[in-house]
Write an enzyme that holds these catalytic residues in place. Structure first.
Site, PDB file in Angstrom:
ATOM      1  N   ARG A 199     -12.133  96.585  10.415  1.00 13.98           N
ATOM      2  CA  ARG A 199     -11.499  97.060  11.655  1.00 13.98           C
ATOM      3  C   ARG A 199     -12.045  96.287  12.862  1.00 13.98           C
ATOM      4  O   ARG A 199     -12.304  96.859  13.918  1.00 13.98           O
ATOM      5  CB  ARG A 199     -11.755  98.557  11.874  1.00 13.98           C
TER       6      ARG A 199
ATOM      7  N   SER B 142      -6.754 106.720  12.163  1.00 13.28           N
ATOM      8  CA  SER B 142      -8.180 107.084  12.121  1.00 13.28           C
ATOM      9  C   SER B 142      -8.781 106.922  13.504  1.00 13.28           C
ATOM     10  O   SER B 142      -8.638 105.874  14.124  1.00 13.28           O
ATOM     11  CB  SER B 142      -8.936 106.177  11.156  1.00 13.28           C
TER      12      SER B 142
ATOM     13  N   GLU C 181     -12.610 104.126  16.917  1.00 10.96           N
ATOM     14  CA  GLU C 181     -11.857 102.980  16.415  1.00 10.96           C
ATOM     15  C   GLU C 181     -10.806 102.449  17.400  1.00 10.96           C
ATOM     16  O   GLU C 181     -10.756 101.244  17.648  1.00 10.96           O
ATOM     17  CB  GLU C 181     -11.239 103.349  15.057  1.00 10.96           C
TER      18      GLU C 181
HETATM   19  N1  EPU Z   1     -12.262 113.340   3.220  1.00  9.14           N
HETATM   20  C1  EPU Z   1     -12.558 114.677   3.342  1.00  9.14           C
HETATM   21  N2  EPU Z   1     -11.944 115.383   4.346  1.00  9.14           N
HETATM   22  C2  EPU Z   1     -11.070 114.834   5.190  1.00  9.14           C
HETATM   23  C3  EPU Z   1     -10.757 113.469   5.068  1.00  9.14           C
HETATM   24  C4  EPU Z   1     -11.378 112.730   4.076  1.00  9.14           C
HETATM   25  O1  EPU Z   1     -13.345 115.223   2.598  1.00  9.14           O
HETATM   26  O2  EPU Z   1     -10.563 115.539   6.057  1.00  9.14           O
HETATM   27  C5  EPU Z   1     -12.918 112.565   2.156  1.00  9.14           C
HETATM   28  C6  EPU Z   1     -12.158 112.642   0.849  1.00  9.14           C
HETATM   29  O3  EPU Z   1     -13.095 112.798  -0.177  1.00  9.14           O
HETATM   30  C7  EPU Z   1     -11.526 111.293   0.682  1.00  9.14           C
HETATM   31  C8  EPU Z   1     -12.452 110.387   1.471  1.00  9.14           C
HETATM   32  O4  EPU Z   1     -12.992 111.211   2.509  1.00  9.14           O
HETATM   33  O5  EPU Z   1     -11.460 110.929  -0.645  1.00  9.14           O
HETATM   34  C9  EPU Z   1     -11.718 109.222   2.092  1.00  9.14           C
HETATM   35  O6  EPU Z   1     -10.545 109.681   2.748  1.00  9.14           O
HETATM   36  P1  EPU Z   1      -9.193 108.815   2.758  1.00  9.14           P
HETATM   37  O7  EPU Z   1      -8.887 108.334   1.405  1.00  9.14           O
HETATM   38  O8  EPU Z   1      -8.151 109.607   3.468  1.00  9.14           O
HETATM   39  O9  EPU Z   1      -9.567 107.523   3.589  1.00  9.14           O
HETATM   40  P2  EPU Z   1     -10.456 107.335   4.910  1.00  9.14           P
HETATM   41  O10 EPU Z   1     -11.719 106.651   4.526  1.00  9.14           O
HETATM   42  O11 EPU Z   1     -10.579 108.620   5.646  1.00  9.14           O
HETATM   43  C10 EPU Z   1      -9.566 104.956   5.463  1.00  9.14           C
HETATM   44  C11 EPU Z   1      -8.952 104.249   6.623  1.00  9.14           C
HETATM   45  C12 EPU Z   1      -7.476 104.599   6.747  1.00  9.14           C
HETATM   46  C13 EPU Z   1      -6.780 104.180   5.476  1.00  9.14           C
HETATM   47  C14 EPU Z   1      -7.436 104.889   4.295  1.00  9.14           C
HETATM   48  C15 EPU Z   1      -6.915 104.388   2.983  1.00  9.14           C
HETATM   49  C16 EPU Z   1     -10.702 103.857   8.240  1.00  9.14           C
HETATM   50  C17 EPU Z   1     -11.273 104.200   9.569  1.00  9.14           C
HETATM   51  N3  EPU Z   1      -9.646 104.555   7.852  1.00  9.14           N
HETATM   52  O12 EPU Z   1      -9.528 106.340   5.756  1.00  9.14           O
HETATM   53  O13 EPU Z   1      -6.938 103.843   7.818  1.00  9.14           O
HETATM   54  O14 EPU Z   1      -5.407 104.486   5.517  1.00  9.14           O
HETATM   55  O15 EPU Z   1      -8.855 104.631   4.280  1.00  9.14           O
HETATM   56  O16 EPU Z   1      -7.386 103.095   2.762  1.00  9.14           O
HETATM   57  O17 EPU Z   1     -11.210 102.954   7.581  1.00  9.14           O
HETATM   58  C18 EPU Z   1      -6.459 103.855  10.148  1.00  9.14           C
HETATM   59  O18 EPU Z   1      -7.273 102.944  10.271  1.00  9.14           O
HETATM   60  O19 EPU Z   1      -5.837 104.304  11.130  1.00  9.14           O
HETATM   61  C19 EPU Z   1      -6.237 104.448   8.850  1.00  9.14           C
HETATM   62  C20 EPU Z   1      -5.437 105.488   8.664  1.00  9.14           C
END
Ligand code: EPU
Length: 338
Positions: A166, A238, A334
């Protein structure tokens, strides 16, 4: 080149949070020549300038006392092809998701994991958009830009963009200095699926050998299920980066919080799921005024109606305080903040 200078311009439909901020002036930039002409336009000399694509990664906390430059440069075409790859150029103002769909429809896979990300092609390199196991930087060849202060055109290759998680040159030393006008992508013909991300793998369970279209559909379905549609519930995706901590810091944290969701990095550091940290602090679904934490993904802050940018920042600060107090982890915002 004479461009229309608009006054007292509403940015409401130009930011996906849906904040009702105004710009003193605005211009629609629909060609490279128009971008070049900005530097010598006496009407906006010495005026602060804000380049806007889809407005999907910005928090407008106030009116903007300057000129908003709305990039609408369009066009997508294959500019070169060899045995190994297609080189595809797209105008900065092209809608990102539309561009991804177009590459697939024309038999050129490789961007399917990045389906449905809001915003424009020109904004994609700035934060090096990434999702479901792929970062844009991996498919990037070069970009063309215009330096706002001088009107000079400049090309940036991958090294010059200094992509990180990012992150890029355009969020650091290059911040606010350039208007990206077009981006060239390299899509290798030797396509291999990226379907390891748990949510995507689950959505693909039925498909024995998923093709790019199946991955595209799976990513779209996962995003629709988890992430709010900004046209219904304003948001900027995010709101925080997933923090990266040292292996030792992670071990200490893991002993105290065995459930912590983490991803090991190639350099030995560990990336933590910020959504999990925020969720554990009990923030999911809670808010301040019109600003709230999304009830299905705690990493996303939403405008549930009538929120201001200031309220979103206030909410973000409260979340940061709680996460720091409980986990000793400092969350980094972000989106770009005005
Ligand atoms: N989780 C929770 N509670 C929540 C959200 C997440 O427990 O409310 C835990 C879950 O265990 C989940 C893990 O966190 O398995 C990761 O969550 P998720 O798969 O939704 O991905 P993320 O790490 O929260 C990142 C990116 C997203 C991208 C997804 C998929 C960043 C800042 N965000 O989110 O990007 O779509 O991975 O690759 O790296 C964005 O940048 O705007 C964005 C949406």
């Amino acid at each position: 080149m004479s461009l229309q200078l608009l006054s007292d311009f509403s940015l409401l439909v130009h930011n996906t949070f849906g904040f009702d901020a105004r710009a003193r002036h605005a211009m629609h930039i629909d060609s490279v020549d128009a971008a070049v002409a900005l530097a010598t336009d006496p009407r906006i000399a010495n005026m602060p300038q804000l380049v806007l694509g889809g407005g999907s990664n910005i928090v407008l906390t106030r009116d903007f006392d300057g000129v908003a430059l709305i990039v609408g440069i369009t066009g997508k075409r294959v500019i070169d092809e060899d045995d190994d790859a297609w080189l595809i150029e797209a105008g900065a103002g092209e809608n990102w998701h539309g561009f991804v769909a177009w590459t697939l429809a024309h038999g050129m896979p490789g961007l399917e994991n990045l389906a449905l990300i809001p915003g424009t092609v020109g904004a994609a390199p700035i934060q090096n958009i990434g999702a479901y196991g792929l970062e844009m930087g991996e498919r990037f060849e070069r970009l063309s830009a215009v330096e706002l202060a001088t009107g000079e055109r400049a090309d940036f290759d991958r090294a010059a963009c200094a992509f990180g998680y990012r992150d890029s040159f355009f969020k650091r030393a290059g911040r606010g200095r350039f208007m990206i006008t077009s981006v060239v992508f390299r899509l290798p013909k030797a396509w291999t699926p990226r379907a390891d991300y748990a949510d995507v793998a689950r959505a693909l369970e039925a498909a024995a050998k998923p093709d790019a279209k199946a991955i595209f559909d799976a990513v779209v379905a996962v995003r629709r299920a988890k992430l709010p549609d900004w046209t219904v519930l304003g948001n900027a995706g995010s709101f925080f980066k997933n923090p990266v901590v040292s292996a030792t810091a992670f071990e200490t944290l893991k002993q105290r919080e065995p459930g912590v969701v983490s991803y090991s990095q190639a350099d030995g550091q560990v990336k933590l799921a910020a959504g999990w940290l925020i969720d554990q602090c009990g923030w999911k679904g809670r808010g301040i005024g019109g600003a709230a934490v999304h009830d299905r993904q705690a990493l996303v802050l939403v405008n549930r109606g009538g929120a201001t940018g200031a309220q979103v920042l206030e909410l973000a600060e409260a979340i940061k305080r709680d996460v720091l107090a409980r986990f000793g982890v400092d969350l980094e915002m972000e989106p770009v903040c005005l």
